[in-house]
Design a protein around this motif. Structure first.
Motif, PDB file in Angstrom:
ATOM      1  N   GLY A  21     -29.828 -66.311  34.786  1.00 59.04           N
ATOM      2  CA  GLY A  21     -29.425 -66.507  36.179  1.00 59.04           C
ATOM      3  C   GLY A  21     -27.942 -66.636  36.332  1.00 59.04           C
ATOM      4  O   GLY A  21     -27.236 -67.000  35.393  1.00 59.04           O
ATOM      5  N   SER A  22     -27.470 -66.284  37.489  1.00 56.92           N
ATOM      6  CA  SER A  22     -26.116 -66.601  37.934  1.00 56.92           C
ATOM      7  C   SER A  22     -25.005 -66.197  36.968  1.00 56.92           C
ATOM      8  O   SER A  22     -24.987 -65.101  36.411  1.00 56.92           O
ATOM      9  N   ILE A  23     -24.080 -67.113  36.737  1.00 54.48           N
ATOM     10  CA  ILE A  23     -22.845 -66.750  36.029  1.00 54.48           C
ATOM     11  C   ILE A  23     -23.094 -66.413  34.556  1.00 54.48           C
ATOM     12  O   ILE A  23     -22.443 -65.537  34.004  1.00 54.48           O
ATOM     13  N   LEU A  24     -24.042 -67.082  33.935  1.00 55.41           N
ATOM     14  CA  LEU A  24     -24.322 -66.791  32.519  1.00 55.41           C
ATOM     15  C   LEU A  24     -24.875 -65.381  32.365  1.00 55.41           C
ATOM     16  O   LEU A  24     -24.515 -64.641  31.449  1.00 55.41           O
ATOM     17  N   ARG A  25     -25.734 -64.989  33.264  1.00 54.36           N
ATOM     18  CA  ARG A  25     -26.292 -63.647  33.255  1.00 54.36           C
ATOM     19  C   ARG A  25     -25.186 -62.623  33.520  1.00 54.36           C
ATOM     20  O   ARG A  25     -25.084 -61.594  32.855  1.00 54.36           O
ATOM     21  N   LYS A  30     -21.472 -58.290  31.996  1.00 52.14           N
ATOM     22  CA  LYS A  30     -20.092 -57.789  31.893  1.00 52.14           C
ATOM     23  C   LYS A  30     -19.650 -57.605  30.447  1.00 52.14           C
ATOM     24  O   LYS A  30     -18.508 -57.258  30.183  1.00 52.14           O
ATOM     25  N   GLY A  31     -20.525 -57.931  29.503  1.00 53.45           N
ATOM     26  CA  GLY A  31     -20.179 -57.768  28.092  1.00 53.45           C
ATOM     27  C   GLY A  31     -19.271 -58.872  27.558  1.00 53.45           C
ATOM     28  O   GLY A  31     -18.605 -58.701  26.546  1.00 53.45           O
ATOM     29  N   LEU A  32     -19.267 -60.030  28.224  1.00 54.10           N
ATOM     30  CA  LEU A  32     -18.415 -61.137  27.763  1.00 54.10           C
ATOM     31  C   LEU A  32     -19.139 -62.039  26.765  1.00 54.10           C
ATOM     32  O   LEU A  32     -18.509 -62.704  25.956  1.00 54.10           O
ATOM     33  N   VAL A 154     -18.983 -73.411  28.265  1.00 55.58           N
ATOM     34  CA  VAL A 154     -18.122 -72.519  27.469  1.00 55.58           C
ATOM     35  C   VAL A 154     -18.043 -71.128  28.109  1.00 55.58           C
ATOM     36  O   VAL A 154     -16.959 -70.581  28.294  1.00 55.58           O
ATOM     37  N   VAL A 155     -19.200 -70.580  28.467  1.00 52.91           N
ATOM     38  CA  VAL A 155     -19.224 -69.186  28.919  1.00 52.91           C
ATOM     39  C   VAL A 155     -18.458 -69.008  30.238  1.00 52.91           C
ATOM     40  O   VAL A 155     -17.762 -68.015  30.427  1.00 52.91           O
ATOM     41  N   ARG A 156     -18.537 -69.994  31.138  1.00 52.64           N
ATOM     42  CA  ARG A 156     -17.818 -69.842  32.399  1.00 52.64           C
ATOM     43  C   ARG A 156     -16.300 -69.817  32.202  1.00 52.64           C
ATOM     44  O   ARG A 156     -15.570 -69.384  33.087  1.00 52.64           O
ATOM     45  N   LEU A 157     -15.829 -70.240  31.016  1.00 56.04           N
ATOM     46  CA  LEU A 157     -14.396 -70.213  30.733  1.00 56.04           C
ATOM     47  C   LEU A 157     -13.940 -68.876  30.144  1.00 56.04           C
ATOM     48  O   LEU A 157     -12.737 -68.638  30.008  1.00 56.04           O
ATOM     49  N   GLY A 160     -12.738 -63.589  32.903  1.00 53.88           N
ATOM     50  CA  GLY A 160     -13.526 -62.621  33.662  1.00 53.88           C
ATOM     51  C   GLY A 160     -14.912 -63.114  34.026  1.00 53.88           C
ATOM     52  O   GLY A 160     -15.618 -62.477  34.802  1.00 53.88           O
ATOM     53  N   ALA A 161     -15.322 -64.269  33.498  1.00 55.45           N
ATOM     54  CA  ALA A 161     -16.682 -64.764  33.785  1.00 55.45           C
ATOM     55  C   ALA A 161     -16.810 -65.239  35.227  1.00 55.45           C
ATOM     56  O   ALA A 161     -17.849 -65.082  35.857  1.00 55.45           O
TER      57      ALA A 161
END
Ligand code: ADE
Length: 237
Positions: A21-25, A30-32, A154-157, A160-161
């Motif tokens: 869901g959401s930003i993690l998805r 986006k390949g991040l 971590v991932v939201r940082l 580009g996330a």
């Protein structure tokens, strides 16, 4: 290269809605980042598929068994050549905070181990030498929610996330201060009006007001954070 996140858990199905869901998805799309779930139970060797057992010396609860967890790690790690930062979620760990989230966002690969039951056989910790992390001074039923917390922070940082409007640069904890109050429409809600300065169009005055609010809030609500900031004698403050 995307940040590779391996999660070893007895409950992989818990992660679906969060990672999907959401930003993690979006970060994965986006390949991040990419997420790889492993069920620790797949590494159980007996007929009952045991992953835990009673503690030697007695006591309540069950303990995660060393062979199962260590075999799972040994199997998963070679799936990518990059070295994994091993993280074990436990209330006995170092307190996770924004600074550590920042640091981990620069690592190429994270491998999180979420346990259930009373804890881990100590030889798991001796053998794997993981970074032991706690998300707070309370006890949860397992490491799954803490693992999600760490991955989310971590991932939201990752660059580009977040979209431009969601930028992580000047938010709470980026510089140690809490955030200022925010307002949106309507201008008047049940007799409470938006502070005039925010409607003034005077960007310098708005920035000054916000910084004052942030300092005041931090002083009042988090004297512990305020103390570190003052001691650091941050030029901005
Ligand atoms: N497992 C159970 N409680 C926990 C906590 N507070 N932090 C990390 N892992 C945990």
């Amino acid at each position: 290269m995307p940040l590779r996140v391996d999660i070893l858990t007895l409950f992989p199905e818990m992660f679906g809605p969060v990672l999907g869901g959401s930003i993690l998805r979006r970060a994965a799309d986006k390949g991040l980042a990419d997420y790889h779930l492993t069920n620790i139970r797949d590494y159980a060797t007996d007929a009952h598929k045991s992953v835990d057992d009673k503690p030697f010396g007695g006591g309540p609860g069950m303990v995660m068994m060393a062979p199962v967890v260590c075999d799972a790690v040994a199997d998963v790690e070679p799936k990518d050549a990059r070295p994994a930062t091993r993280i074990l979620l436990t209330p006995q760990g170092r307190l996770f905070d924004q600074q550590l989230a920042q640091e981990l966002s620069h690592h190429p690969r994270l491998l999180l181990i979420a346990g259930h039951y009373e804890g881990f056989d100590e030889r798991i910790i001796e053998g794997l030498r993981p970074l032991e992390l706690s998300i707070g001074d309370y006890v949860l039923t397992g490491g799954e929610l803490p693992a999600m917390v760490v991955v989310d922070a971590v991932v939201r940082l990752l660059p580009g996330a977040l979209g431009a409007e969601e930028g992580a640069a000047d938010e709470t904890f980026a510089d140690g201060l809490l955030e200022h109050p925010q307002y949106t429409r309507p201008r008047d809600f049940r007799g409470s009006a938006v502070p005039d300065v925010l409607l003034s169009g005077n960007h310098a005055a708005i920035a000054k007001w916000r910084l004052e609010q942030r300092k005041e809030r931090t002083r009042q609500r988090r004297p512990d954070l305020w103390k570190t900031i003052v001691e650091r004698n941050d030029a901005k403050i």
